[in-house]
Enzyme design. Sequence first.
Site, PDB file in Angstrom:
ATOM      1  N   CYS A  87     120.877  37.590 157.737  1.00  0.00           N
ATOM      2  CA  CYS A  87     120.854  36.752 156.540  1.00  0.00           C
ATOM      3  C   CYS A  87     122.172  36.030 156.285  1.00  0.00           C
ATOM      4  O   CYS A  87     122.186  34.916 155.743  1.00  0.00           O
ATOM      5  CB  CYS A  87     120.516  37.585 155.300  1.00  0.00           C
ATOM      6  SG  CYS A  87     119.254  38.850 155.567  1.00  0.00           S
ATOM      7  N   CYS A  90     123.111  32.182 156.955  1.00  0.00           N
ATOM      8  CA  CYS A  90     122.701  31.105 156.039  1.00  0.00           C
ATOM      9  C   CYS A  90     123.172  31.357 154.597  1.00  0.00           C
ATOM     10  O   CYS A  90     123.518  30.425 153.881  1.00  0.00           O
ATOM     11  CB  CYS A  90     121.179  30.983 156.009  1.00  0.00           C
ATOM     12  SG  CYS A  90     120.510  30.368 157.538  1.00  0.00           S
ATOM     13  N   HIS A  91     123.110  32.616 154.163  1.00  0.00           N
ATOM     14  CA  HIS A  91     123.395  32.878 152.742  1.00  0.00           C
ATOM     15  C   HIS A  91     124.837  33.277 152.489  1.00  0.00           C
ATOM     16  O   HIS A  91     125.227  33.455 151.337  1.00  0.00           O
ATOM     17  CB  HIS A  91     122.449  33.973 152.221  1.00  0.00           C
ATOM     18  CG  HIS A  91     121.001  33.581 152.302  1.00  0.00           C
ATOM     19  ND1 HIS A  91     120.425  32.666 151.440  1.00  0.00           N
ATOM     20  CD2 HIS A  91     120.028  33.944 153.169  1.00  0.00           C
ATOM     21  CE1 HIS A  91     119.147  32.507 151.767  1.00  0.00           C
ATOM     22  NE2 HIS A  91     118.889  33.260 152.816  1.00  0.00           N
ATOM     23  N   MET A 128     113.813  29.184 155.160  1.00  0.00           N
ATOM     24  CA  MET A 128     113.897  30.655 155.160  1.00  0.00           C
ATOM     25  C   MET A 128     112.840  31.188 156.145  1.00  0.00           C
ATOM     26  O   MET A 128     111.657  30.882 156.018  1.00  0.00           O
ATOM     27  CB  MET A 128     113.614  31.171 153.744  1.00  0.00           C
ATOM     28  CG  MET A 128     113.393  32.655 153.661  1.00  0.00           C
ATOM     29  SD  MET A 128     114.931  33.597 153.731  1.00  0.00           S
ATOM     30  CE  MET A 128     114.286  35.237 153.373  1.00  0.00           C
ATOM     31  N   HIS A 367     129.474  21.480 163.036  1.00  0.00           N
ATOM     32  CA  HIS A 367     129.241  22.523 164.042  1.00  0.00           C
ATOM     33  C   HIS A 367     129.984  22.173 165.322  1.00  0.00           C
ATOM     34  O   HIS A 367     131.180  22.342 165.399  1.00  0.00           O
ATOM     35  CB  HIS A 367     127.735  22.712 164.256  1.00  0.00           C
ATOM     36  CG  HIS A 367     127.390  23.938 165.020  1.00  0.00           C
ATOM     37  ND1 HIS A 367     127.527  25.199 164.518  1.00  0.00           N
ATOM     38  CD2 HIS A 367     126.926  24.115 166.279  1.00  0.00           C
ATOM     39  CE1 HIS A 367     127.179  26.096 165.426  1.00  0.00           C
ATOM     40  NE2 HIS A 367     126.808  25.452 166.518  1.00  0.00           N
ATOM     41  N   HIS A 410     122.490  18.764 168.006  1.00  0.00           N
ATOM     42  CA  HIS A 410     123.241  19.885 168.595  1.00  0.00           C
ATOM     43  C   HIS A 410     123.777  19.413 169.945  1.00  0.00           C
ATOM     44  O   HIS A 410     123.153  19.609 170.987  1.00  0.00           O
ATOM     45  CB  HIS A 410     122.337  21.118 168.755  1.00  0.00           C
ATOM     46  CG  HIS A 410     123.100  22.361 169.071  1.00  0.00           C
ATOM     47  ND1 HIS A 410     123.536  22.661 170.346  1.00  0.00           N
ATOM     48  CD2 HIS A 410     123.549  23.361 168.277  1.00  0.00           C
ATOM     49  CE1 HIS A 410     124.201  23.806 170.312  1.00  0.00           C
ATOM     50  NE2 HIS A 410     124.224  24.254 169.066  1.00  0.00           N
TER      51      HIS A 410
HETATM   52 FE1  DHE Z   1     127.220  28.724 170.307  1.00  0.00          FE
HETATM   53  C1  DHE Z   1     129.530  26.374 171.372  1.00  0.00           C
HETATM   54  C2  DHE Z   1     128.537  28.581 167.170  1.00  0.00           C
HETATM   55  C3  DHE Z   1     124.627  30.636 169.156  1.00  0.00           C
HETATM   56  C4  DHE Z   1     126.056  29.067 173.483  1.00  0.00           C
HETATM   57  N1  DHE Z   1     128.708  27.625 169.421  1.00  0.00           N
HETATM   58  C5  DHE Z   1     129.544  26.722 170.036  1.00  0.00           C
HETATM   59  C6  DHE Z   1     130.502  26.226 169.075  1.00  0.00           C
HETATM   60  C7  DHE Z   1     130.222  26.863 167.890  1.00  0.00           C
HETATM   61  C8  DHE Z   1     129.103  27.743 168.106  1.00  0.00           C
HETATM   62  C9  DHE Z   1     130.961  26.700 166.578  1.00  0.00           C
HETATM   63  C10 DHE Z   1     131.595  25.201 169.348  1.00  0.00           C
HETATM   64  C11 DHE Z   1     132.812  25.889 169.888  1.00  0.00           C
HETATM   65  C12 DHE Z   1     133.943  24.931 170.228  1.00  0.00           C
HETATM   66  O1  DHE Z   1     133.687  23.873 170.835  1.00  0.00           O
HETATM   67  O2  DHE Z   1     135.097  25.231 169.888  1.00  0.00           O
HETATM   68  N2  DHE Z   1     126.651  29.451 168.471  1.00  0.00           N
HETATM   69  C13 DHE Z   1     127.333  29.268 167.327  1.00  0.00           C
HETATM   70  C14 DHE Z   1     126.639  29.917 166.228  1.00  0.00           C
HETATM   71  O3  DHE Z   1     127.042  30.042 165.048  1.00  0.00           O
HETATM   72  C15 DHE Z   1     125.304  30.321 166.733  1.00  0.00           C
HETATM   73  C16 DHE Z   1     124.296  29.285 166.216  1.00  0.00           C
HETATM   74  C17 DHE Z   1     124.770  31.663 166.287  1.00  0.00           C
HETATM   75  C18 DHE Z   1     125.671  32.851 166.462  1.00  0.00           C
HETATM   76  O4  DHE Z   1     125.446  33.868 165.805  1.00  0.00           O
HETATM   77  O5  DHE Z   1     126.625  32.783 167.240  1.00  0.00           O
HETATM   78  C19 DHE Z   1     125.519  30.162 168.234  1.00  0.00           C
HETATM   79  N3  DHE Z   1     125.633  29.695 171.166  1.00  0.00           N
HETATM   80  C20 DHE Z   1     124.714  30.428 170.528  1.00  0.00           C
HETATM   81  C21 DHE Z   1     123.754  31.009 171.442  1.00  0.00           C
HETATM   82  O6  DHE Z   1     122.797  31.786 171.139  1.00  0.00           O
HETATM   83  C22 DHE Z   1     124.051  30.463 172.795  1.00  0.00           C
HETATM   84  C23 DHE Z   1     122.926  29.518 173.204  1.00  0.00           C
HETATM   85  C24 DHE Z   1     124.161  31.517 173.886  1.00  0.00           C
HETATM   86  C25 DHE Z   1     125.368  32.391 173.776  1.00  0.00           C
HETATM   87  O7  DHE Z   1     126.013  32.595 174.794  1.00  0.00           O
HETATM   88  O8  DHE Z   1     125.658  32.888 172.704  1.00  0.00           O
HETATM   89  C26 DHE Z   1     125.339  29.698 172.500  1.00  0.00           C
HETATM   90  N4  DHE Z   1     127.701  27.866 172.091  1.00  0.00           N
HETATM   91  C27 DHE Z   1     127.121  28.189 173.285  1.00  0.00           C
HETATM   92  C28 DHE Z   1     127.778  27.449 174.349  1.00  0.00           C
HETATM   93  C29 DHE Z   1     128.756  26.657 173.737  1.00  0.00           C
HETATM   94  C30 DHE Z   1     128.696  26.949 172.322  1.00  0.00           C
HETATM   95  C31 DHE Z   1     127.391  27.496 175.829  1.00  0.00           C
HETATM   96  C32 DHE Z   1     129.751  25.698 174.408  1.00  0.00           C
HETATM   97  C33 DHE Z   1     129.040  24.470 174.868  1.00  0.00           C
HETATM   98  C34 DHE Z   1     129.974  23.515 175.568  1.00  0.00           C
HETATM   99  O9  DHE Z   1     129.491  22.854 176.499  1.00  0.00           O
HETATM  100  O10 DHE Z   1     131.140  23.412 175.181  1.00  0.00           O
END
Ligand code: DHE
Length: 588
Positions: A87, A90-91, A128, A367, A410
């Site tokens: 939760c 988002c919250h 939600m 983001h 995204h």
């Molecule tokens: Fe990420 C980048 C946040 C879930 C794979 N992800 C980012 C960035 C942020 C972020 C803020 C940018 C970083 C930067 O450039 O400095 N990601 C989040 C979340 O908050 C979210 C939605 C949920 C969480 O709880 O983390 C989340 N992300 C994921 C995944 O589930 C992914 C698909 C698989 C994993 O490994 O966790 C995932 N995020 C990625 C990847 C990047 C990324 C591969 C970098 C992409 C790139 O090409 O630079």
Amino acid sequence: MGHRLKTARRALLSSAALALMLAGGSAWAQAKEDPQEAHATTPGDQYQPSMTTLAEIQVEIPGRKEGDPVMTQEEFQLGTKIYFERCAGCHGVLRKGATGKPLTTDITRENGYDYLHSFITYGSPAGMPNWGTSGELTDETIDLMARYLLLEPPAPPEFGMPEMRDSWKLVVAPEDRPTKKMNDIDIENLMSVTLRDSGEIALIDGNTYEIRSVLKTGYAVHISRISASGRYLFVIGRDARVNMIDLWMEEPGTVAEIKIGMEARSVETSKMEGWEDKYAIAGAYWPPQYVIMDGDTLEPKKIVSTRGNIYDEQTYHPEPRVAAILASHYRPEFIVNVKETGKILLVDYTDLKNLKTTEIEAERFLHDGGLDSTHRYFITAANARNKLVVIDTKEGKLVAITDTEGLTPHPGRGANFVHPDFGPVWATSHLGDESVALIGTDPEGHADKAWKIVDTFEALGGGSLFIKTHPNSDNLYVDATLNPDAETSASVAVFKISDLKEGEEPEYTTLPIGEWAGVAEGQPRVVQPEFNKQGTEVWFSVWNAKDKESAIVVVDDKTLELKKVIKDPRLITPTGKFNVLNTQKDIY
Ligand code: DHE
């Protein structure tokens, strides 16, 4: 064409959501009147931060108030865990609201237990999730959560300099490190692969496909970034642990390590000429802060809180998370996205004692994002607002805020290419629908197109996370990782860039990456295209459950044929892949 597509895409929303949006009504109020309205969760609703590390902290029931529901300490602990995992994204950790509504006790008590129970069970059209009807939470858990929300929330601990210094380990001091490269690895073509659920990265040789090493990193490891020199690799886990890996060592390994908070997602290093490898920076979700560290040792130098006022309402937000961080190539500055206050900070690292920061009013829920091909402009998604924000990193100011015409952009770091009709563009795909949007990035040569959405076309389906091309490639790859359809989420769309035409919906080739991987069990999703250093091959992760076989599939960029399937029992849940040269030089 943009308008036609946009209209069709909006129809992807449930009719209830659409009705609500058109009526301009409050989703909260509507759901209160009709909480049992059928609702299904979209990929965008599911793709929310999960505070998995915070979920492990020990908490106590805050002082009881009259009328508090009965709850044991064990139930409160479990409620906190579930709240932080499911939760808080988002919250908010403190329940003061973010993309979701606030859940402070003045509101939850006013609404009451029955209402909360229904709301958690059925969800709402405003986003939600329907935790009960989707089968994600049992009725017993929903009862627990409805009671939990009637109690005051626990406040997780801060994480300041004493905690950071305690966690800091200088494993190999700079003077004890090699003075030249001690291995035969083509470092520029190494791939640092996130092994999400094992808390490790695999270093895979981009020429031979051999796994050179698997290194322990933070919990639910997230991204890798490379120092300006290309020597050091920085990896951050969701538990905010940063590992600094020296790629010159005979066996590349961690030379320094630190925890910069409790929950984090981003790390970067200084890239300005004259400041290469001087500093590292990491941003946290909790506590809301960023920290600048020594680029050789990770010694923490400066912690800056991001708590403050939301850019437009100018009301206080207690926990604005740090999302993407990029290093400027034009000024000695880090570009820091502050999600909930909608501010982009340009942090000048030349004088940490007299820190100068340019605070840009951008848009809420910033983001991810990347640079244009000249590296002068930073283009980033305010994803819950369907907007792209453009910053001129040379002048240090806002250039444009543009609606992408799609739902929940995204981009990852996005994709730069020269469009046959529109000139240089940067592309993003979307989580909420199947669209790809192109924004003009050439204010000199194509002034009328600059910072406008010049085209939008359809890829495989909603739930896309990443898009990629390379200066040596004529292909644009778009994944559909979170698409609810198994076949779609295991495939990738490829557009031929030289065939793109103004006013024409382009055709694409579908690559059945999941099928090519030949994984027998589970339902793997295909995620994040990444090029090798030559720009001749593109790598995809075939991301399966932790206890099932995963793979990496390598495709020949010219022929679009399968080149290699990399499988190994050590490849547990591979997701992001970061080619050293492309990441170091911001080539995408
Ligand atoms: Fe990420 C980048 C946040 C879930 C794979 N992800 C980012 C960035 C942020 C972020 C803020 C940018 C970083 C930067 O450039 O400095 N990601 C989040 C979340 O908050 C979210 C939605 C949920 C969480 O709880 O983390 C989340 N992300 C994921 C995944 O589930 C992914 C698909 C698989 C994993 O490994 O966790 C995932 N995020 C990625 C990847 C990047 C990324 C591969 C970098 C992409 C790139 O090409 O630079």
